[in-house]
Design a protein around this motif. Sequence first.
Motif, PDB file in Angstrom:
ATOM      1  N   ASN A  70      16.584 -16.523 -54.501  1.00 52.94           N
ATOM      2  CA  ASN A  70      15.712 -17.748 -55.038  1.00 52.94           C
ATOM      3  C   ASN A  70      15.022 -18.474 -53.681  1.00 52.94           C
ATOM      4  O   ASN A  70      13.865 -18.999 -53.819  1.00 52.94           O
ATOM      5  CB  ASN A  70      16.358 -18.817 -55.677  1.00 52.94           C
ATOM      6  CG  ASN A  70      16.936 -18.260 -57.128  1.00 52.94           C
ATOM      7  OD1 ASN A  70      16.487 -17.438 -57.586  1.00 52.94           O
ATOM      8  ND2 ASN A  70      18.107 -18.901 -57.576  1.00 52.94           N
ATOM      9  N   ARG A  71      15.634 -18.256 -52.677  1.00 50.35           N
ATOM     10  CA  ARG A  71      15.093 -19.037 -51.535  1.00 50.35           C
ATOM     11  C   ARG A  71      13.736 -18.284 -51.094  1.00 50.35           C
ATOM     12  O   ARG A  71      12.577 -18.654 -50.650  1.00 50.35           O
ATOM     13  CB  ARG A  71      15.863 -18.813 -50.329  1.00 50.35           C
ATOM     14  CG  ARG A  71      15.632 -19.440 -49.079  1.00 50.35           C
ATOM     15  CD  ARG A  71      15.140 -20.895 -48.953  1.00 50.35           C
ATOM     16  NE  ARG A  71      14.609 -21.344 -47.550  1.00 50.35           N
ATOM     17  CZ  ARG A  71      13.686 -22.494 -47.533  1.00 50.35           C
ATOM     18  NH1 ARG A  71      13.177 -22.954 -48.451  1.00 50.35           N
ATOM     19  NH2 ARG A  71      13.260 -22.699 -46.377  1.00 50.35           N
ATOM     20  N   MET A 101      21.207 -17.122 -54.227  1.00 54.03           N
ATOM     21  CA  MET A 101      20.688 -18.357 -53.556  1.00 54.03           C
ATOM     22  C   MET A 101      19.735 -17.697 -52.416  1.00 54.03           C
ATOM     23  O   MET A 101      18.573 -18.413 -52.344  1.00 54.03           O
ATOM     24  CB  MET A 101      21.843 -19.101 -52.785  1.00 54.03           C
ATOM     25  CG  MET A 101      22.733 -19.909 -53.725  1.00 54.03           C
ATOM     26  SD  MET A 101      24.158 -20.576 -53.021  1.00 54.03           S
ATOM     27  CE  MET A 101      23.303 -21.400 -51.893  1.00 54.03           C
ATOM     28  N   GLU A 161      10.997 -18.971 -53.549  1.00 52.04           N
ATOM     29  CA  GLU A 161      10.616 -20.338 -53.207  1.00 52.04           C
ATOM     30  C   GLU A 161       9.516 -20.002 -52.054  1.00 52.04           C
ATOM     31  O   GLU A 161       8.445 -20.744 -51.971  1.00 52.04           O
ATOM     32  CB  GLU A 161      11.679 -21.169 -52.851  1.00 52.04           C
ATOM     33  CG  GLU A 161      11.134 -22.635 -52.699  1.00 52.04           C
ATOM     34  CD  GLU A 161      12.455 -23.419 -52.212  1.00 52.04           C
ATOM     35  OE1 GLU A 161      12.065 -24.533 -51.543  1.00 52.04           O
ATOM     36  OE2 GLU A 161      13.357 -23.399 -52.549  1.00 52.04           O
ATOM     37  N   LEU A 162       9.929 -19.243 -50.970  1.00 53.64           N
ATOM     38  CA  LEU A 162       9.163 -19.354 -49.847  1.00 53.64           C
ATOM     39  C   LEU A 162       7.842 -18.579 -49.925  1.00 53.64           C
ATOM     40  O   LEU A 162       6.793 -18.757 -49.356  1.00 53.64           O
ATOM     41  CB  LEU A 162       9.953 -18.763 -48.451  1.00 53.64           C
ATOM     42  CG  LEU A 162      11.010 -19.529 -48.190  1.00 53.64           C
ATOM     43  CD1 LEU A 162      11.956 -18.664 -47.276  1.00 53.64           C
ATOM     44  CD2 LEU A 162      10.387 -20.756 -47.157  1.00 53.64           C
TER      45      LEU A 162
END
Length: 453
Positions: free
Chosen positions: A182-183, A179, A186-187
């Motif tokens: 993936n964050r 998690m 994404e950022l």
Amino acid sequence: MSKNNKITIFLFGIIFIPILTFAQVNFNKTPDDDLGDVEDQFQEAFYEALKQKGIENYDRAVESLLKCIELDASIPVLYFELGKCYNKIKNFGSAEDAFKKAVSKDPDNEWFLDELYGFYVSQNEYEKAVKTVKQLVEYHPDYKEDLASLYLRMKKYDDALNILDELDEEHGISITRDMMRNRIYELTGKKKDQIKNLEKRVDDNPEKESNYLALIYRYSENNQKEKAFETAKELLKIKPNSKLVHLALYKFYLDDNDAEKAIESMKIVVKSSEIKPEAKLKVLTDFVAFVSKNPQYETDLVEATALVEGTNNSKTLTELGQYYLAKNNKEKALENFEAALKLEPNNFGVLKNVMLLYLDLKKFNLANEASSKALDNYPSQPLLYLINGVSFNELNQPQKAIDALEIGLDYIIDDVKMESDFYNQLSKAYTLLNNTAKAKTFSDKAKQLQNTN
């Protein structure tokens, strides 16, 4: 290591550290000189501090702890407890000084370091928190995940990913770390790096289904449909009994115009006990849309619908209702709309469909009951007055129809067709009352509107 994982041990430490630390002060020794007086004063001040802290009187607890420190400044736990009390009264500068003092006097005490680390995080002092948590890693490697989290907050994304890579290498894959990973992707928009990471996981562990599924999802998200499709087919070769892969395959087969395989995959999904109801219903919704354009597969849809019967999803039931309505199967459409309305009683669109179908199917008592009840919740909706009026006319209660229709007329705004329907129903009501003059007046109004439209 997160604090939740250490709470029991930490409480043990709070209870027993003071006892062990204060063992150097003999509280039971009979005072025979000035030292005895000091020990008595220390003991009294210390227990007063515990008492005041226990009743959340932190200012008084601070006073007593400071008195203890005046009597014996060598005991680290006094500064530890002082820091916590200062923190409670929001004297953050003094709290930090006290915690640092405790650590300086007992640099190997994990509890002191952990409290200082937590203090820095609460104050958004991330640089200082990093320095402290690096010391904690020596005691518990799990603190490395805290370090990655800190780097994420500090926007040091490469440092965070390096830590996550190390942890994955040492301990295997974890949901919480994924998690976080993936964050970061994404950022930063580093989708290629994310895909490379997942491709490596598939190469390193080709038997693990979840690695393929994650890669399929990311390929699809990145508009690499061909790669996603190939990966799904590869997973099916390795695990021919996989059910989850069909959540992706049916879409690819549809896009590939391979209807037979798409339907086969959809049926596998809706039959599977491994797949969550929400996912099944999403597949069923796509199935409905597909059969709407390809009616030759309606038998397969009926079979699939039966397999998920009893599942609770208003959206899917509504779409099934719309499908059957388009097929002019009004009874089946009503059945699905009614089921959807039970799950979502405040959905006005579904309610409208149900009431209109009641009228079409000549279920006038049900239409009357539903519209009368709906008017309590939607008193300004002209359609409800129209349905109410129609049902009263059909039930041979023309005066009640007139009462409803006249009220509803006031709520019509720029809708010539609806206004015309109201006049036609008023004409019908007055005809039932043998008032031919008024019946003609409203009939003429309806015709006039129809002619001008």
